[in-house]
Design an enzyme around this catalytic site. Structure first.
Site, PDB file in Angstrom:
ATOM      1  N   ARG A  15       0.740  -1.068  -0.318  1.00  0.00           N
ATOM      2  CA  ARG A  15       0.233  -0.168   0.175  1.00  0.00           C
ATOM      3  C   ARG A  15       0.826   1.596  -0.106  1.00  0.00           C
ATOM      4  O   ARG A  15       0.187   2.502  -0.038  1.00  0.00           O
ATOM      5  CB  ARG A  15      -0.716  -0.185   1.505  1.00  0.00           C
ATOM      6  CG  ARG A  15      -2.268  -0.588   0.694  1.00  0.00           C
ATOM      7  CD  ARG A  15      -3.082  -0.598   1.952  1.00  0.00           C
ATOM      8  NE  ARG A  15      -2.554  -1.889   3.032  1.00  0.00           N
ATOM      9  CZ  ARG A  15      -2.943  -2.302   4.456  1.00  0.00           C
ATOM     10  NH1 ARG A  15      -3.874  -1.261   4.883  1.00  0.00           N
ATOM     11  NH2 ARG A  15      -1.834  -2.756   5.336  1.00  0.00           N
ATOM     12  N   GLY A  80       4.467 -14.734   6.819  1.00  0.00           N
ATOM     13  CA  GLY A  80       3.306 -14.536   8.000  1.00  0.00           C
ATOM     14  C   GLY A  80       4.160 -14.343   8.613  1.00  0.00           C
ATOM     15  O   GLY A  80       5.421 -14.610   8.601  1.00  0.00           O
ATOM     16  N   GLY A 104       9.735  -3.282  12.358  1.00  0.00           N
ATOM     17  CA  GLY A 104       9.748  -2.249  11.561  1.00  0.00           C
ATOM     18  C   GLY A 104       9.370  -1.015  10.995  1.00  0.00           C
ATOM     19  O   GLY A 104       9.642   0.220  11.086  1.00  0.00           O
ATOM     20  N   ASP A 105       8.315  -1.346  10.553  1.00  0.00           N
ATOM     21  CA  ASP A 105       7.350  -0.200  10.590  1.00  0.00           C
ATOM     22  C   ASP A 105       6.021   0.058  11.905  1.00  0.00           C
ATOM     23  O   ASP A 105       5.123   0.871  11.467  1.00  0.00           O
ATOM     24  CB  ASP A 105       5.772  -0.740   9.514  1.00  0.00           C
ATOM     25  CG  ASP A 105       4.878  -1.842  10.126  1.00  0.00           C
ATOM     26  OD1 ASP A 105       5.543  -2.281  11.030  1.00  0.00           O
ATOM     27  OD2 ASP A 105       4.093  -2.327   9.189  1.00  0.00           O
ATOM     28  N   GLY A 141      -5.389  -6.754  15.009  1.00  0.00           N
ATOM     29  CA  GLY A 141      -5.672  -8.198  15.704  1.00  0.00           C
ATOM     30  C   GLY A 141      -6.370  -7.778  16.962  1.00  0.00           C
ATOM     31  O   GLY A 141      -5.781  -7.066  17.353  1.00  0.00           O
ATOM     32  N   LYS A 334      28.687  25.519   1.630  1.00  0.00           N
ATOM     33  CA  LYS A 334      28.775  24.090   1.739  1.00  0.00           C
ATOM     34  C   LYS A 334      30.753  23.919   1.873  1.00  0.00           C
ATOM     35  O   LYS A 334      31.535  24.154   1.729  1.00  0.00           O
ATOM     36  CB  LYS A 334      29.079  23.547   0.435  1.00  0.00           C
ATOM     37  CG  LYS A 334      28.995  21.635   0.520  1.00  0.00           C
ATOM     38  CD  LYS A 334      29.327  21.723  -0.474  1.00  0.00           C
ATOM     39  CE  LYS A 334      30.942  21.576  -0.882  1.00  0.00           C
ATOM     40  NZ  LYS A 334      31.397  21.064  -2.536  1.00  0.00           N
ATOM     41  N   ARG A 423      40.856  43.238 -13.419  1.00  0.00           N
ATOM     42  CA  ARG A 423      39.405  43.340 -13.964  1.00  0.00           C
ATOM     43  C   ARG A 423      39.746  44.180 -14.999  1.00  0.00           C
ATOM     44  O   ARG A 423      40.924  44.943 -15.106  1.00  0.00           O
ATOM     45  CB  ARG A 423      37.807  43.682 -13.508  1.00  0.00           C
ATOM     46  CG  ARG A 423      38.576  45.083 -12.998  1.00  0.00           C
ATOM     47  CD  ARG A 423      37.753  46.101 -12.012  1.00  0.00           C
ATOM     48  NE  ARG A 423      38.171  46.684 -10.865  1.00  0.00           N
ATOM     49  CZ  ARG A 423      37.337  47.371  -9.892  1.00  0.00           C
ATOM     50  NH1 ARG A 423      36.721  46.699  -9.036  1.00  0.00           N
ATOM     51  NH2 ARG A 423      37.438  48.567  -9.582  1.00  0.00           N
TER      52      ARG A 423
HETATM   53  C1  UD1 Z   1      -0.264  -7.991  12.510  1.00  0.00           C
HETATM   54  C2  UD1 Z   1      -0.496  -8.083  13.239  1.00  0.00           C
HETATM   55  C3  UD1 Z   1      -1.691  -8.249  14.088  1.00  0.00           C
HETATM   56  C4  UD1 Z   1      -1.326  -6.712  14.219  1.00  0.00           C
HETATM   57  C5  UD1 Z   1      -0.762  -5.965  13.074  1.00  0.00           C
HETATM   58  C6  UD1 Z   1      -0.470  -4.112  13.875  1.00  0.00           C
HETATM   59  C7  UD1 Z   1       0.108 -10.798  12.372  1.00  0.00           C
HETATM   60  C8  UD1 Z   1      -0.602 -11.935  12.154  1.00  0.00           C
HETATM   61  N1  UD1 Z   1      -1.042 -10.092  12.630  1.00  0.00           N
HETATM   62  O1  UD1 Z   1      -1.018  -7.747  11.470  1.00  0.00           O
HETATM   63  O2  UD1 Z   1      -2.303  -8.214  14.727  1.00  0.00           O
HETATM   64  O3  UD1 Z   1      -2.057  -5.470  15.058  1.00  0.00           O
HETATM   65  O4  UD1 Z   1       0.754  -6.166  13.050  1.00  0.00           O
HETATM   66  O5  UD1 Z   1       0.315  -3.833  13.281  1.00  0.00           O
HETATM   67  O6  UD1 Z   1       1.187 -10.491  13.210  1.00  0.00           O
HETATM   68  N2  UD1 Z   1       5.957  -8.840   8.133  1.00  0.00           N
HETATM   69  C9  UD1 Z   1       7.555 -10.160   7.683  1.00  0.00           C
HETATM   70  N3  UD1 Z   1       7.292 -11.157   6.836  1.00  0.00           N
HETATM   71  C10 UD1 Z   1       5.881 -11.720   6.447  1.00  0.00           C
HETATM   72  C11 UD1 Z   1       4.872 -10.898   6.843  1.00  0.00           C
HETATM   73  C12 UD1 Z   1       4.976  -9.820   7.923  1.00  0.00           C
HETATM   74  O7  UD1 Z   1       8.369  -9.818   7.900  1.00  0.00           O
HETATM   75  O8  UD1 Z   1       6.476 -12.792   6.470  1.00  0.00           O
HETATM   76  C13 UD1 Z   1       6.523  -8.117   9.080  1.00  0.00           C
HETATM   77  C14 UD1 Z   1       6.550  -7.424   7.820  1.00  0.00           C
HETATM   78  O9  UD1 Z   1       7.330  -6.128   6.907  1.00  0.00           O
HETATM   79  C15 UD1 Z   1       4.836  -5.566   8.938  1.00  0.00           C
HETATM   80  C16 UD1 Z   1       5.278  -6.587  10.121  1.00  0.00           C
HETATM   81  O10 UD1 Z   1       5.961  -7.287  10.433  1.00  0.00           O
HETATM   82  O11 UD1 Z   1       6.934  -5.247   9.660  1.00  0.00           O
HETATM   83  C17 UD1 Z   1       4.069  -6.481  10.376  1.00  0.00           C
HETATM   84  O12 UD1 Z   1       3.090  -7.699   8.989  1.00  0.00           O
HETATM   85  P1  UD1 Z   1       2.160  -6.582   8.899  1.00  0.00           P
HETATM   86  O13 UD1 Z   1       1.385  -7.447   7.165  1.00  0.00           O
HETATM   87  O14 UD1 Z   1       2.097  -5.686   8.880  1.00  0.00           O
HETATM   88  O15 UD1 Z   1       1.014  -7.653   9.321  1.00  0.00           O
HETATM   89  P2  UD1 Z   1       0.118  -6.843   9.589  1.00  0.00           P
HETATM   90  O16 UD1 Z   1      -1.872  -7.392   9.117  1.00  0.00           O
HETATM   91  O17 UD1 Z   1      -0.188  -5.331  10.330  1.00  0.00           O
HETATM   92 MG    MG Z   2       0.645  -3.552   9.394  1.00  0.00          MG
END
Ligand code: UD1
Ligand code: MG
Length: 451
Positions: A15, A80, A104-105, A141, A334, A423
C-alpha cells in the site's frame, strides 16, 4: 536478564505504492527501521536480528549503517509474522534470555514500554503489547482477555462481529523466552483467512500448554503502524509535533512551531530563536543564543553561539560556523569553515573553503571550487575584505588583511595586506551614450514603419 531484538522488516508494503522497501521510508529523515532499532537499543540487547525480505540488500545496508553488529536473517518468502520470526532462529543460536519482537513499520515505540514488557515477563511466559483504538477499524488483531490473562488473539479477517467490536488490539510486539518462542512457533499453522503463519497464534498455543500469557497496554500513538503514504505523513506529523514540543520545553523559541521541520537528530541550544519556515536536514547542531531566520535550509552543519543565519540561507554538509558569524540571504555554504565574526551577507556561494575571523565577503562572491572534474579549496585569511562579485578560482589563497577589488577574478594567490585587482580598466567616452540612443531609436522607427 539478557535480551535479543528481532525486528520484522521483510514485508513489501504494497500500500506504500513504492520501489523503496516500506521500512526504509523516512520519518524525520530517518528510516522507520532505524527508529525501531533506536527504541530497541535502550534495552542494550545482546543481539539484534533484522528479518529482511523485500529489498533485502537495501534494508540490510540501512540496518548495518545504524548498528554494524546487527545480524540479518533473510525471509525469502513472506509467509506470515510467525514464519518471519522463525528466520531469526539461526542468528539466535546459543542465545539464552528474552526475545523482544519489534516491527520495522512501528517506529514510535517508547523504550519505557519495552521495559514494562520485560517486567511483565517476571509473572507471565508470554507478554504481548496492545493498545485501545479510538475507532473500530478493519485492521489489527483483537486481544481476547480474561482479567489480565490473554486468552487468544483473533485477526480482524478471522474475527466474529462481536470480536471485531473489541477495542483492545494487538500492536504485534511481544516478549518471550527465546527457547519457548521458537518451540511455540514450530506449532503455528497457516489455517486461517490469509493462509499465513500468524505470530498471534502464540497466545492460544501458550494457553493450550498451560502456560500463561498477558497483554500490556500502551498509547495508540506509540504503536502507530505505517502501511500507506497517508500513514507515513501522519506519523511524521506526529513526530514533528513531539520534537517541537521538546525543543520549546528546552528553551528554544520557535516563532511558528508548526512551520519548522526537524530531523530526528536535530540539536538546538537554549535561547536560540528559529523564525518561521526553517527546514532542518540530518546532522544539524545549533548552539545556544543563535538566530535562524525565516526560510533557511540547514543540513550536516554546526552553527555556534550568537550566529545569525538567513533569511533564505542554505547551509549544506560541512558548514562550520563559529561564534557571531553572519550568513545572509541567498547565501550557500558547503564544506567550509567560517571563523568568528566573519560575514557572508548576500548572494554568495562559499564551498570547500575556510574564511578567517572578522573577514567580510562582499555580495555576489563565488568560490569557484569545481573545475568540472575535481574540487579545490579556497583559503581566505583573517580581516580580509573580499569585494562584491569576486570570483575566487580555487585552489587559491588570500592572505590576512588583504582586499580584492569588486568584480575581480582571483586566479593567483594574494599576499597578506595586498590588494588584488583583476578586471578591465574603465574608459568613459563623452557624448557616446546620446549618440548610441539616437542611432538605436532611428533603427527601431524604420523597423516599425515596415511592419
Ligand atoms: C500484524 C498482526 C496484527 C496486529 C498488526 C499491528 C499478525 C498475524 N497480525 O498484522 O495482529 O494488529 O500487525 O500492526 O501478526 N512481516 C515480515 N514477514 C512476513 C509478514 C510480515 O517480515 O512474512 C513484517 C512486516 O514487514 C511488518 C510486520 O511484519 O513489519 C507486520 O506485518 P503486516 O503484514 O503489516 O501485519 P498486519 O497485517 O499489519
Ligand atoms: Mg501492518
Amino acid at each position: 536478564m539478557s535480551t535479543a531484538l528481532v525486528i520484522l522488516a521483510a514485508g513489501k508494503g504494497t500500500r506504500m505504492n513504492s520501489d523503496l522497501p516500506k521500512v526504509l521510508h523516512p520519518i524525520a529523515q530517518v528510516p522507520m527501521l532505524v527508529h525501531a532499532m533506536r527504541a530497541g537499543s535502550f534495552l542494550s540487547p545482546e543481539r539484534t536480528v533484522i528479518v529482511t525480505g523485500h529489498g533485502s540488500e537495501a534494508v540490510a545496508e540501512a540496518a548495518k549503517a545504524e548498528d554494524d553488529t546487527a545480524q540479518i536473517a533473510v525471509q525469502e518468502e513472506q509467509l506470515g509474522t510467525a514464519h518471519a520470526v522463525a528466520q531469526a532462529r539461526e542468528a539466535l543460536a546459543g542465545f539464552r534470555g528474552d526475545v523482544i519482537v519489534l516491527y520495522g513499520d512501528t517506529p514510535f515505540i517508547d523504550p519505557s514500554t519495552l521495559e514494562r514488557m520485560i517486567e511483565a515477563r517476571e509473572s507471565f511466559d508470554l507478554v504481548m503489547l496492545g493498545f485501545d483504538i479510538a475507532e473500530v477499524q478493519p485492521r489489527y488483531g483483537r486481544l481476547i482477555m480474561d482479567g489480565d490473562r490473554l486468552v487468544e488473539i483473533v485477526e480482524y479477517k478471522d474475527a466474529t462481529e462481536e470480536q471485531r467490536a473489541i477495542r483492545f488490539t494487538n500492536s504485534g510486539l511481544l516478549a518471550c523466552d527465546a527457547d519457548l518462542l521458537f518451540d511455540l512457533i514450530d506449532q503455528v499453522s497457516n489455517e486461517n483467512a490469509s493462509g499465513e503463519y500468524y505470530l498471534t497464534e502464540l497466545a492460544a498455543l501458550a494457553n493450550s500448554r498451560g502456560l500463561n500469557a498477558t497483554a500490556i497496554k500502551c498509547d495508540e500513538a506509540e504503536t502507530l503502524g505505517v502501511d500507506s503514504r497517508a500513514d507515513l505523513a501522519a506519523a511524521d506529523a506526529e513526530y514533528q509535533a513531539r520534537a517541537r514540543t521538546a525543543l520549546l520545553q528546552q528553551g528554544v523559541t520557535l516563532m511558528a512551531p508548526e512551520t519548522v521541520y526537524l530531523a530526528a537528530d536535530t540539536v538546538i541550544g537554549r535561547d536560540t530563536v528559529i523564525e518561521p519556515n526553517v527546514v532542518f536536514g540530518p546532522g544539524v547542531t545549533v548552539e545556544s543564543g543563535a538566530t535562524i531566520r525565516a526560510f533557511s535550509h540547514l543540513e550536516g552543519c554546526h552553527v555556534s553561539r550568537g550566529a545569525i543565519i538567513g533569511p533564505y540561507a542554505r547551509l549544506r554538509p560541512g558548514a562550520e560556523l563559529a561564534e557571531n558569524t553572519r550568513v545572509g540571504n541567498f547565501v550557500e555554504i558547503k564544506n567550509a569553515e567560517i571563523a568568528e565574526g566573519a560575514k557572508v551577507n548576500h548572494l554568495s556561494y562559499i564551498g570547500d573553503a575556510s574564511v578567517g575571523a572578522a573577514t567580510n565577503i562582499g555580495a555576489g562572491t563565488i568560490t569557484c571550487n569545481y573545475d568540472g572534474v575535481m574540487k579545490h579549496k579556497t583559503t581566505i585569511g583573517e580581516n580580509v575584505f573580499i569585494g562584491s562579485n569576486t570570483m575566487l578560482v580555487a585552489p587559491v589563497t588570500v592572505g590576512d588583511r588583504a582586499m580584492t577589488a569588486t568584480g575581480t577574478v582571483v586566479t593567483k594567490n594574494v599576499d597578506p595586506d595586498a590588494l588584488a585587482v583583476a578586471r578591465a580598466k574603465q574608459e568613459n567616452k563623452p557624448g557616446y551614450a546620446r549618440k548610441l540612443f539616437d542611432m538605436l531609436k532611428a533603427k527601431k522607427a524604420r523597423r516599425d514603419k515596415k511592419a
